[in-house]
Design an enzyme around this catalytic site. Structure first.
Site, mmCIF file in Angstrom:
data_model
loop_
_atom_site.group_PDB
_atom_site.id
_atom_site.type_symbol
_atom_site.label_atom_id
_atom_site.label_comp_id
_atom_site.label_asym_id
_atom_site.label_seq_id
_atom_site.Cartn_x
_atom_site.Cartn_y
_atom_site.Cartn_z
ATOM 1 N N GLU A 45 37.954 -8.250 23.418
ATOM 2 C CA GLU A 45 38.103 -9.484 22.624
ATOM 3 C C GLU A 45 37.856 -10.723 23.496
ATOM 4 O OE1 GLU A 45 40.922 -9.617 19.505
ATOM 5 O OE2 GLU A 45 41.133 -7.444 19.436
ATOM 6 N N GLY A 91 23.253 -4.951 24.746
ATOM 7 C CA GLY A 91 22.741 -6.220 25.280
ATOM 8 C C GLY A 91 23.542 -7.431 24.843
ATOM 9 N N GLY A 131 27.440 -8.464 24.880
ATOM 10 C CA GLY A 131 28.870 -8.290 25.127
ATOM 11 C C GLY A 131 29.538 -9.654 25.024
ATOM 12 N N GLY A 181 57.275 3.051 43.729
ATOM 13 C CA GLY A 181 56.834 3.956 44.789
ATOM 14 C C GLY A 181 55.997 5.086 44.210
ATOM 15 N N THR A 201 36.415 0.184 18.657
ATOM 16 C CA THR A 201 37.748 0.765 18.481
ATOM 17 C C THR A 201 37.916 1.218 17.028
ATOM 18 O OG1 THR A 201 38.619 -0.687 20.193
ATOM 19 C CG2 THR A 201 40.234 0.277 18.694
ATOM 20 N N LEU A 230 31.042 -5.588 16.752
ATOM 21 C CA LEU A 230 30.264 -6.740 17.218
ATOM 22 C C LEU A 230 29.438 -6.372 18.456
ATOM 23 C CD1 LEU A 230 29.789 -9.844 16.913
ATOM 24 C CD2 LEU A 230 31.767 -10.198 18.386
HETATM 25 C C1 LIG Z 1 39.006 -0.671 25.378
HETATM 26 C C2 LIG Z 1 37.928 -1.513 24.741
HETATM 27 C C3 LIG Z 1 37.907 -1.671 23.371
HETATM 28 C C4 LIG Z 1 36.893 -2.416 22.761
HETATM 29 N N1 LIG Z 1 36.865 -2.544 21.385
HETATM 30 C C5 LIG Z 1 35.862 -3.241 20.787
HETATM 31 C C6 LIG Z 1 35.766 -3.323 19.353
HETATM 32 O O1 LIG Z 1 36.610 -2.801 18.620
HETATM 33 N N2 LIG Z 1 34.708 -3.984 18.814
HETATM 34 C C7 LIG Z 1 33.754 -4.584 19.568
HETATM 35 O O2 LIG Z 1 32.840 -5.187 18.998
HETATM 36 N N3 LIG Z 1 33.814 -4.536 20.937
HETATM 37 C C8 LIG Z 1 34.833 -3.865 21.552
HETATM 38 N N4 LIG Z 1 34.907 -3.784 22.936
HETATM 39 C C9 LIG Z 1 33.883 -4.434 23.732
HETATM 40 C C10 LIG Z 1 34.415 -5.702 24.421
HETATM 41 O O3 LIG Z 1 34.677 -6.712 23.492
HETATM 42 C C11 LIG Z 1 33.383 -6.116 25.493
HETATM 43 O O4 LIG Z 1 33.438 -5.130 26.501
HETATM 44 C C12 LIG Z 1 33.683 -7.484 26.073
HETATM 45 O O5 LIG Z 1 33.450 -8.511 25.138
HETATM 46 C C13 LIG Z 1 32.836 -7.778 27.334
HETATM 47 O O6 LIG Z 1 31.495 -7.463 27.126
HETATM 48 P P1 LIG Z 1 30.731 -6.531 28.178
HETATM 49 O O7 LIG Z 1 31.589 -5.340 28.421
HETATM 50 O O8 LIG Z 1 29.364 -6.297 27.679
HETATM 51 O O9 LIG Z 1 30.678 -7.370 29.514
HETATM 52 P P2 LIG Z 1 29.566 -8.440 29.930
HETATM 53 O O10 LIG Z 1 29.416 -9.469 28.849
HETATM 54 O O11 LIG Z 1 28.353 -7.738 30.385
HETATM 55 O O12 LIG Z 1 30.261 -9.149 31.153
HETATM 56 C C14 LIG Z 1 30.286 -8.607 32.464
HETATM 57 C C15 LIG Z 1 31.047 -9.570 33.356
HETATM 58 O O13 LIG Z 1 30.365 -10.838 33.393
HETATM 59 C C16 LIG Z 1 31.246 -11.863 33.007
HETATM 60 N N5 LIG Z 1 30.515 -12.902 32.273
HETATM 61 C C17 LIG Z 1 29.702 -12.755 31.200
HETATM 62 N N6 LIG Z 1 29.237 -13.940 30.785
HETATM 63 C C18 LIG Z 1 29.771 -14.868 31.612
HETATM 64 C C19 LIG Z 1 29.678 -16.284 31.704
HETATM 65 N N7 LIG Z 1 28.991 -17.025 30.840
HETATM 66 N N8 LIG Z 1 30.364 -16.916 32.710
HETATM 67 C C20 LIG Z 1 31.119 -16.215 33.587
HETATM 68 N N9 LIG Z 1 31.234 -14.860 33.529
HETATM 69 C C21 LIG Z 1 30.584 -14.207 32.566
HETATM 70 C C22 LIG Z 1 32.296 -11.201 32.140
HETATM 71 O O14 LIG Z 1 33.511 -11.944 32.100
HETATM 72 C C23 LIG Z 1 32.450 -9.849 32.826
HETATM 73 O O15 LIG Z 1 33.368 -9.974 33.886
HETATM 74 C C24 LIG Z 1 35.900 -3.048 23.562
HETATM 75 C C25 LIG Z 1 35.935 -2.878 24.958
HETATM 76 C C26 LIG Z 1 36.930 -2.118 25.545
HETATM 77 C C27 LIG Z 1 36.940 -1.937 27.026
#
Ligand SMILES: Cc1cc2nc3c(=O)[nH]c(=O)nc-3n(C[C@H](O)[C@H](O)[C@H](O)COP(=O)(O)OP(=O)(O)OC[C@H]3O[C@@H](n4cnc5c(N)ncnc54)[C@H](O)[C@@H]3O)c2cc1C
Length: 384
Positions: free
Chosen positions: A364, A129, A131, A340, A158, A125
């Protein structure tokens, strides 16, 4: 809660606990240090029926209910977040999603190899641009004769490099916003897909495979569409309700492992002529960790039961994921402190749990996003 532990659920928990102790746990440190995906461990879980656990028996699964799945995730999560994560993506985000939204033909062709572990599933997913705002995805799907052609890039996927079936979310028309999002299954042999490792070294979940998927003219047949064309956003969100339950249960396992490590150490470590567990400040922390563990587990079990009969349980799952992952993070931090210098080294698993716990709060849907979901569920839409 013991009342809920039917013979069937107890059997799943005991099997998972045994596999955690004998197979997953012993391999976890090496997988983390070598940043290596251990297929042998996954094959062993598959042989014991874990990969297809929550899928009905008619498709080769174990017929587990959600609470059984949560119990399994707690046990695996107590020893290795990477393996538990693989299971949640494979069984929660992919197989359960196919079960809920697939046609009879898709279910009968795709679920048996996923249950047997011959196929590994991935869920794609996230994009650079898109997340938290997943509906903003820009991967496109263009009709081409009977099939579709996909172009775009997915990140942080993943199981992405090892997966045989990848659920990819793409838009059939960016102007439609979330109403254009559609779910497609990339099956073995799909051309036009490049699978690359994510750049950099992950903080945690180092025994997992995280990939960048580059789709360039990837052609899929018409029957690879999962759910309605334009209905993929709902498919993606419904899948997350299954996946997040597993993440929350895994967090309970990680939390439990940290508490157990602290208790064992506090009983044996002596300073100032006493067991450190006899100091009130240490006791306070142990008591808080124990209470938060019970609270997290109750929320997880409530969320698991709330889905009985296919009921919507988005709020219950969001609450469980938010609380359990944040509590696990606190517990892991306390465990590092209370052990520790030992907690600061990979000699102790709590060092890995501390790094892994950060990931639980992000994927997620971050903890902030879980609060948004929960508040939306509580407040409802204006005028409703
Ligand atoms: C170990 C790992 C495994 C993963 N596996 C998968 C997978 O299998 N498939 C897949 O599709 N994705 C996967 N991901 C991606 C993951 O789902 C995204 O990283 C996650 O959804 C957050 O998106 P982003 O990293 O782009 O953060 P961003 O969306 O850029 O967010 C950055 C910060 O802004 C905050 N924020 C964003 N919007 C708002 C809002 N409206 N109000 C308040 N705060 C907000 C967020 O909470 C975060 O703290 C994985 C990520 C990791 C780290």
């Amino acid at each position: 809660m013991d009342l809920l532990l039917t013979d069937a659920r107890r059997a799943v928990r005991d099997l998972s606990r045994r596999l955690a102790a004998e197979v997953v746990g012993p391999a976890a440190r090496r997988a983390d240090e070598e940043r290596r995906f251990d297929r042998g461990v996954i094959d062993a879980l598959a042989r014991e029926g874990i990969l297809g656990g929550p899928i009905p028996r008619e498709f080769g699964g174990g017929g587990w209910d959600d609470l059984s799945f949560a119990l399994c995730c707690e046990e695996l999560g107590a020893v290795d977040a990477s393996v538990r994560g693989l299971l949640c993506v494979h069984a929660g985000l992919v197989s359960r999603c196919i079960l809920d939204h697939g046609t009879p033909d898709q279910r009968s062709r795709w679920l048996p190899p996923l249950c047997r572990g011959e196929w590994i599933g991935a869920y794609a997913l996230t994009e650079e641009g898109a997340g938290s705002d997943a509906a903003a995805l820009s991967t496109t799907a263009r009709r081409d004769g009977d099939g579709w052609v996909l172009d775009g890039e997915k990140i942080w996927i993943t199981n992405g490099r090892v997966a045989d079936l990848v659920l990819v979310y793409a838009t059939v028309d960016p102007a439609l916003g979330h109403r254009g999002v559609t779910a497609f299954a990339l099956l073995p042999g799909t051309e036009g897909v490049e699978r690359l490792p994510m750049p950099g070294v992950e903080l945690g979940h180092r025994g997992a495979d995280h990939a960048r998927l580059v789709l360039r003219g990837a052609r899929v047949p018409g029957d690879a569409v999962l759910g309605p064309v334009g209905g993929g956003f709902r498919v993606a969100m419904a899948a997350l309700d299954h996946g997040r339950l597993g993440v929350a249960a895994g967090a309970v396992g990680l939390h439990r492992a940290c508490l157990e490590a602290v208790v064992a150490f506090a009983r044996s470590r002596r300073q100032f002529g006493k067991r450190i567990g006899d100091f009130q400040m240490v006791q306070e922390r142990i008591a808080d960790m124990a209470v938060e563990l019970e609270a997290a587990r109750l929320l997880v079990h409530r969320a698991a039961l709330a889905g009985a009969g296919g009921a919507r349980r988005t709020a219950e799952v969001a609450a469980a994921k938010l609380y359990a992952t944040e509590a696990a993070m606190r517990a892991a931090g306390e465990a590092v402190l209370l052990l520790g210098s030992r907690g600061y080294s990979s000699e102790s698993p709590v060092e890995r749990h501390f790094r892994d716990a950060q990931g639980l709060r992000i994927y997620e849907g971050t903890s902030l996003v879980q609060r948004i979901i929960l508040a939306r569920e509580i407040l409802g839409k204006e005028g409703s």
